[in-house]
Every structure is written in structure tokens, then in C-alpha cells.
Design a protein around this motif. Sequence first.
Motif, PDB file in Angstrom:
ATOM      1  N   SER A  30     -24.108  47.944 -73.687  1.00 10.51           N
ATOM      2  CA  SER A  30     -23.311  49.163 -73.733  1.00 10.51           C
ATOM      3  C   SER A  30     -23.375  49.718 -75.143  1.00 10.51           C
ATOM      4  O   SER A  30     -23.655  49.008 -76.092  1.00 10.51           O
ATOM      5  CB  SER A  30     -21.858  48.843 -73.357  1.00 10.51           C
ATOM      6  OG  SER A  30     -21.335  47.901 -74.266  1.00 10.51           O
ATOM      7  N   ALA A 524     -17.876  60.584 -67.393  1.00 14.35           N
ATOM      8  CA  ALA A 524     -19.178  60.009 -67.724  1.00 14.35           C
ATOM      9  C   ALA A 524     -19.922  60.786 -68.799  1.00 14.35           C
ATOM     10  O   ALA A 524     -21.032  60.420 -69.172  1.00 14.35           O
ATOM     11  CB  ALA A 524     -20.046  59.933 -66.462  1.00 14.35           C
ATOM     12  N   GLU A 568     -24.334  62.644 -74.175  1.00 10.66           N
ATOM     13  CA  GLU A 568     -24.809  61.564 -73.314  1.00 10.66           C
ATOM     14  C   GLU A 568     -24.096  61.687 -71.974  1.00 10.66           C
ATOM     15  O   GLU A 568     -22.882  61.939 -71.934  1.00 10.66           O
ATOM     16  CB  GLU A 568     -24.504  60.195 -73.931  1.00 10.66           C
ATOM     17  CG  GLU A 568     -25.124  59.958 -75.282  1.00 10.66           C
ATOM     18  CD  GLU A 568     -24.616  58.679 -75.923  1.00 10.66           C
ATOM     19  OE1 GLU A 568     -23.915  57.908 -75.228  1.00 10.66           O
ATOM     20  OE2 GLU A 568     -24.895  58.457 -77.104  1.00 10.66           O
ATOM     21  N   TYR A 569     -24.840  61.502 -70.903  1.00  8.06           N
ATOM     22  CA  TYR A 569     -24.244  61.628 -69.567  1.00  8.06           C
ATOM     23  C   TYR A 569     -24.772  60.514 -68.676  1.00  8.06           C
ATOM     24  O   TYR A 569     -25.993  60.373 -68.506  1.00  8.06           O
ATOM     25  CB  TYR A 569     -24.571  62.989 -68.959  1.00  8.06           C
ATOM     26  CG  TYR A 569     -23.938  63.209 -67.597  1.00  8.06           C
ATOM     27  CD1 TYR A 569     -22.551  63.185 -67.450  1.00  8.06           C
ATOM     28  CD2 TYR A 569     -24.719  63.430 -66.476  1.00  8.06           C
ATOM     29  CE1 TYR A 569     -21.962  63.381 -66.207  1.00  8.06           C
ATOM     30  CE2 TYR A 569     -24.136  63.637 -65.229  1.00  8.06           C
ATOM     31  CZ  TYR A 569     -22.757  63.607 -65.106  1.00  8.06           C
ATOM     32  OH  TYR A 569     -22.177  63.796 -63.890  1.00  8.06           O
ATOM     33  N   ARG A 570     -23.865  59.714 -68.143  1.00 13.50           N
ATOM     34  CA  ARG A 570     -24.248  58.658 -67.217  1.00 13.50           C
ATOM     35  C   ARG A 570     -24.112  59.216 -65.803  1.00 13.50           C
ATOM     36  O   ARG A 570     -23.018  59.255 -65.231  1.00 13.50           O
ATOM     37  CB  ARG A 570     -23.378  57.419 -67.415  1.00 13.50           C
ATOM     38  CG  ARG A 570     -23.865  56.211 -66.621  1.00 13.50           C
ATOM     39  CD  ARG A 570     -23.082  54.960 -66.993  1.00 13.50           C
ATOM     40  NE  ARG A 570     -23.360  54.524 -68.352  1.00 13.50           N
ATOM     41  CZ  ARG A 570     -24.412  53.782 -68.687  1.00 13.50           C
ATOM     42  NH1 ARG A 570     -25.308  53.448 -67.770  1.00 13.50           N
ATOM     43  NH2 ARG A 570     -24.581  53.414 -69.936  1.00 13.50           N
ATOM     44  N   ASP A 573     -25.117  54.563 -62.057  1.00 11.53           N
ATOM     45  CA  ASP A 573     -25.456  53.270 -62.651  1.00 11.53           C
ATOM     46  C   ASP A 573     -26.942  53.193 -62.990  1.00 11.53           C
ATOM     47  O   ASP A 573     -27.337  52.433 -63.877  1.00 11.53           O
ATOM     48  CB  ASP A 573     -25.095  52.135 -61.686  1.00 11.53           C
ATOM     49  CG  ASP A 573     -23.588  51.968 -61.546  1.00 11.53           C
ATOM     50  OD1 ASP A 573     -22.864  52.443 -62.444  1.00 11.53           O
ATOM     51  OD2 ASP A 573     -23.149  51.371 -60.547  1.00 11.53           O
ATOM     52  N   TRP A 575     -29.028  56.103 -63.649  1.00  9.78           N
ATOM     53  CA  TRP A 575     -29.527  57.197 -64.490  1.00  9.78           C
ATOM     54  C   TRP A 575     -28.610  57.441 -65.691  1.00  9.78           C
ATOM     55  O   TRP A 575     -27.390  57.515 -65.558  1.00  9.78           O
ATOM     56  CB  TRP A 575     -29.629  58.496 -63.691  1.00  9.78           C
ATOM     57  CG  TRP A 575     -30.810  58.559 -62.769  1.00  9.78           C
ATOM     58  CD1 TRP A 575     -30.832  58.248 -61.449  1.00  9.78           C
ATOM     59  CD2 TRP A 575     -32.132  58.963 -63.115  1.00  9.78           C
ATOM     60  NE1 TRP A 575     -32.084  58.433 -60.938  1.00  9.78           N
ATOM     61  CE2 TRP A 575     -32.915  58.876 -61.935  1.00  9.78           C
ATOM     62  CE3 TRP A 575     -32.738  59.388 -64.295  1.00  9.78           C
ATOM     63  CZ2 TRP A 575     -34.263  59.196 -61.911  1.00  9.78           C
ATOM     64  CZ3 TRP A 575     -34.084  59.710 -64.274  1.00  9.78           C
ATOM     65  CH2 TRP A 575     -34.835  59.619 -63.094  1.00  9.78           C
ATOM     66  N   GLN A 576     -29.234  57.583 -66.871  1.00 14.36           N
ATOM     67  CA  GLN A 576     -28.508  57.972 -68.077  1.00 14.36           C
ATOM     68  C   GLN A 576     -29.313  59.045 -68.799  1.00 14.36           C
ATOM     69  O   GLN A 576     -30.505  58.870 -69.066  1.00 14.36           O
ATOM     70  CB  GLN A 576     -28.288  56.765 -68.993  1.00 14.36           C
ATOM     71  CG  GLN A 576     -27.464  57.095 -70.227  1.00 14.36           C
ATOM     72  CD  GLN A 576     -27.129  55.862 -71.042  1.00 14.36           C
ATOM     73  OE1 GLN A 576     -27.027  54.767 -70.503  1.00 14.36           O
ATOM     74  NE2 GLN A 576     -26.972  56.038 -72.339  1.00 14.36           N
ATOM     75  N   SER A 578     -29.507  62.071 -72.048  1.00 14.60           N
ATOM     76  CA  SER A 578     -28.981  62.444 -73.368  1.00 14.60           C
ATOM     77  C   SER A 578     -29.778  63.611 -73.919  1.00 14.60           C
ATOM     78  O   SER A 578     -30.934  63.839 -73.529  1.00 14.60           O
ATOM     79  CB  SER A 578     -29.030  61.263 -74.339  1.00 14.60           C
ATOM     80  OG  SER A 578     -30.365  60.918 -74.638  1.00 14.60           O
TER      81      SER A 578
END
Length: 709
Positions: A30, A524, A568-570, A573, A575-576, A578
Motif C-alpha cells: 500500500s 477511492a 490516484e484512483y483505485r 481491486d 485497476w489503479q 494515476s
Amino acid sequence: MRRTHNLTYLAVLLALSPIISEASTTTEQSIERLTVTGSRIVESLDEVPASITLIDQQTIQEKLRVTAELQNLLALAVPGMAPSTGSTSNFGQTLRGRNVLVMIDGVPQDTPLRNGGLGIRTLDPASIERIEVVNGATSIWGNGAAGGVINYITKKPSTEAARVMLSQSVRSSLVKTEDSIGYRSVLSLDGTTGHLGYVAKLSQDKYGVQRDADGDILGLQYGLSDSRQRDLFVKLGYSLKDNQRLQFTYNYYDSDQNARYQDVPGNIDLGEKTYAVPLADGDIPLGAPQGPEGNYNLMLKYEHDEVFSNTSLVLDGYRQKIDNVFFWSATLGNPEQGFEGGQSAILSEKAGLRGVLTSRIALGNVYATLIYGVDLLQDVTSQPLLDGRIWVPEMDMNSRAVFVQSKWELADDWTVKAGARREAINVSVDDYNTLRLCRSAQTCSTPIAVSGGEMAYDATTYNIGLRYRLSEAFSPFISYSEGFEVPDLGLLLRTATVDDISLIQSEASVVKNYEAGFSSQLKALYFNVALYRSTSELGTRSQLDSATGVYRPVRAPQEIWGYEASAEYRLSDAWQLSAAYGYAEGKDTESDTYLGARQISAPKLTASARYRVNADATVSMYWLHVFNRDRFSPNAAGFYSGDEGPISSYDVINLSANYQINNWQLFAGIENLLNEDYFPARAQALRYGTGYSVKGPGATLNIGASYTF
């Protein structure tokens, strides 16, 4: 003749290279929102009234699968950092338009007395745990931090008794593989046994030739083609008692380029690139191999968690040696004395001691942290030519500083920070002669006998900042910070036009940085926005002297302003996403002219997408877009000078992937996935010689495996 270094670890690496594999030091992590750089206080990012960029271990590992060049990593991760130069030099890669102070665990790596623009490549990235970047002038670290601070935080020992990681990767141009194959080898050992913790890393990078999108070999000036980088890193930590520790750190970094090629000069004004071709049979390369000949850092730290009531102590002692050899240049010639060209080296030796006390005080619902201490530094720097001529005489600097920094937590919502630093610097220089250097038989500089002496600098710089944590959705801050900057004295001395150093315009400058911004967490989505403005009484830019063909420094007031945003955007679970955008602009306020690309970069947008296929596999993509910047007019012939060339936009996309199988990790990365044919921003802007007119690398594959046991 370049000195050679008999290092046992190189033989070990060469013997192991067929079986070593690239190791990932961590699994998914994290994002750890902590910083220790900006004010020497360990704190959460949402408490800091300033703009901070933290590059965590996972991001470092993803970038390493593509390239081990720290320049590229920083350009993608830090909004205010200028685009990568595509070379071993970070000359022109500023932070918010000003020089940045590069550190390893708080120990400075730059040579501010003669800034050679080589501070970013000072250790292998496999030794780095995370990177902390303070954006904007900071008073607490002293000279050299006018644009901010980059602090490489090195690896800590694992809790296991012993963990061994072996790594091997291979890279090659995807456009034309001939002679482009290189390898990277890393061997690391770390662990904890009893009171002793240890980390040891050996690494070696061997590059083949680098090729552009057309398959041509990139120009050699500051180049990576046929170069080799070697690094030895050792850290030992010993717990004397539960609250006392000793730590010893040693890092050795060596790099050289010994390419049997020669450049075919291009002309960026005509869109012509500089590229390299093999030497004719019997010819030998001009000059000695360029690069660090063997730079080292030696650090000893003592920590006491409670030397007296609610107060901790940290003592840092360090020594450093830098020997950076530059490329051979015909402009350093003097045919009258039999020199057709020349090659210089920046030599620097530092010794420093830092003592820091941290006291924590509770006054009702107000919690205060006070940090105060002393910094002592001796730095002896020079820039001779390898043929024995003295270009920059030896400069002997002694620096003494005391500082205090405070942090006040008011209730649960407000954080106030304020501090001051008193700096006293003394530089002594013996009598010397400037060199007669000839660009042609008709264009030569005039040598001058300069009387030496002492230059004294002192200043008190301040900082104050306020952050209000209204809610997770809106946490604004404002700050004011001053940075103290002694100019590049070596540059001023070697271009002197007066006969006494007291007549050289060598005054130091206080950079004043104003900033406002906010951070926000909306489920998120996490994002930051910052606006800044910085001023300095005496900036330094270069101006061409047409009579001698020499670029001379011009000291004048400067103002730089800009803004940055990152997010940053999650998405899930798996896909992330930025993105980050940075814009900077600046002017010489005395003449009301824009500053050139040596300081001000073109606007830049970066974006990334990380997809976790499953628990064992991840794919990441990074995109860099550099925008146009065109602030200057050409001369009557249509040519530009100095750092005033126009910058046209370009895009670079990188792809990386990894797959975990028990103790094995397979990985691959492609730099410039779409094989974009482009000149990096610095190459487009600079007119200091044909050596800068080099294109960026074409599509390049890096593939390897790791094993941990």
C-alpha cells in the motif's frame, strides 16, 4: 590515462552473471504516506504544509523493469521535474525551474561549487527503498536546495536471519539488435541476527549501443552506449541498547563509457541529429572514458531515542569523494599550445558532521515537536583538464549552520510549522589564470591572471507553513520558505573577465518560495493541487559572447511561477490509475525576458495504469507527454542560441509486466513501446554544441527473472 579499480565484487558479478536474476524486494505494498525529508520530522503527508512526492518501492520496481535510469523514473513520478534528458547528465533537468539538492539518506551528492549536473546517478536503484521529493525551496537543508530536495532512502534489513536475492536481465533494441544487447546483474544479501542488521548489494549494468527509432546509434556525449555501471552498497546496523543504535553505510559507484565509435555531428536547427558510427580500423577513441571514476560515500550514524527527557539525538558523520570525467571536446583546445581539444573532470571531497536533537512537548491539547541542531561541512572542489591544465582552481569551502524547526499540532485540525537556519560559508581560492580556449583559430578567449582570496557568505533563512485538515475531502495548506544558494562558483571563476575574485559578481542569492494548495481524498480518489511562485535576487543564466564564442554567466533577478496537479484512483481491486501535470514558467525580471530551457522545462503530463491480473501477475503502462514551448525568436539566419530553442511536443509510452512463481519472478519491460521518433526536450532547446542534438532511444526491450531464497 583513466585509473582502473581492482574490485573483487566485479569478478564475483561476472562469474555469477549467467545465473543471476532480477529480484523484486517486495510484493504489492500500500502507498506509505510518510516523509522525513522536508523538515527532518517524521510525519504523515496529510500534515505537511508543502508539496511532497513520495515514490514507493512498488513504483520503483515497476520502473526498473523498463530501465534502471533514475532520471526517467523521477521525470515520470514528479510533476515539477523536467523531462529526462535521455543521457547520463541531468543538466537541464530542474525541479520547478531551479537546481535540486540530491541526497542519499540525507547526505548531499551534488557538487554545488561546480555543478556538473551529474548528481542524480549516484547509486544503483536496487539499493533504494523509497524516494522522497520536496518540491520548492527549502531552508532547512541549506545551500543547493533552491528548487527542492530529492532524498534516496536506502534499503533496510529484512527481519529474516538471511535473505539472498539474485537477479539477471537482458536488454536490446527492438529496432535493430546488432551490438545493442546488454545485461544487468544484481546480487543482494540482507537480514537480522541478534542485535545486528545488514544489507549488502552488488550490481553491474552493461549497455550495448543505444539506438533511436531509425536504428541509428545515439550520439556519445553523456551517452550510455557501450557503458558500464557498477555499484557496491553495504549497510550495517547494530542495536547497542533498546534505545540506542549505530549504523554504518558505504556506497561505491563507478561508471564509464568506452565506446569504439565517433559522432557524426548534427544541427538541431536543421532537424539533423547527432549519431555515432564505428571508428575506422586503427583509430582509437578521443580522450579517456567519460563517467564517474569511482565515487564513494561513507556514513556513520548514532541514534539515541531519549538522550534526556522526551528528546532524541541523531549524530551523522560522513565522507564523500567524487571524480566525474566529462567527454572530450574540441572547444577545450588551444592549438597554439598543441592542444587540439580537451577533457575535464570535477573533483570533490566532502567531510561533514550533523547533530540533531528532537524534543516533543505536550501543552494541553497542543503538541509540539522541536528539531534543532548544527551542520558542519568542508568541501574541496576543482575542475582540471586531464592534460594538466587548470580550468577551475581548487575551491576550499567551510560551511557552518545552526537550525531550528518546529511543528505545532493544534487540536485535531491545524498544523503549523516554522523554522529558521543560520548559514555561514567561507570559500578560499588561490591565485590562478583563466585558460585561453579556442573554438577556431580566429575565436579564442583571452587568458587573465586572477588574484585569489576569500569569499564569505552568510544568511538567515526562514520557513512557515499552515495546513488545515477540514475534512478528508479538503485539506488546504499555505507556505513560505526560503532557500540559500551560492552560485556555481566554478563557472564564474573559469569565465572571469576581471583580475581579482573580489570583482567577480559571486554574491549568493536567497530564493523565496510561496506556495498554496490542497489535498483531497474522495473514497477511492486521492489528488493534490499546488500553485507556487519563487523569486531570487540573483539568478544565473548563460549568454553567448560572440567575440570569443564562450557562454558567460549573467546574474540578474528572476521570478518563476507554475502549478502542479496529481491524482490516484483505485478503480477496483484490479485497476489503479494515476496522472500528474506540471507547468512552470519564468523570467529575468530585469530585462523582462523569458528564461531558457536550462531552467524552465516545457509543460509535462504523465499518466499510468496498473492492472493486477491475479495475485501473481501485474501489468503496468506509463505515458509521458511533453507539450510545446516556444518563447524565443531565431537570429537573421534562422538559428537559435544558448538554451532558447523551441520545444515541440512528443509522447513516450513504457510497458512493464511481472509474474510470480513461488520464489521466482519473471518480468519484462519495453521502453518507448510505440517506437516514437523524437528529440528529448533538452536536445531540442540547447545550442551549446552538436553533442546535445541526440534523439531519444527507440523501442527497447528489457527481460529477466529473479530468484529469492
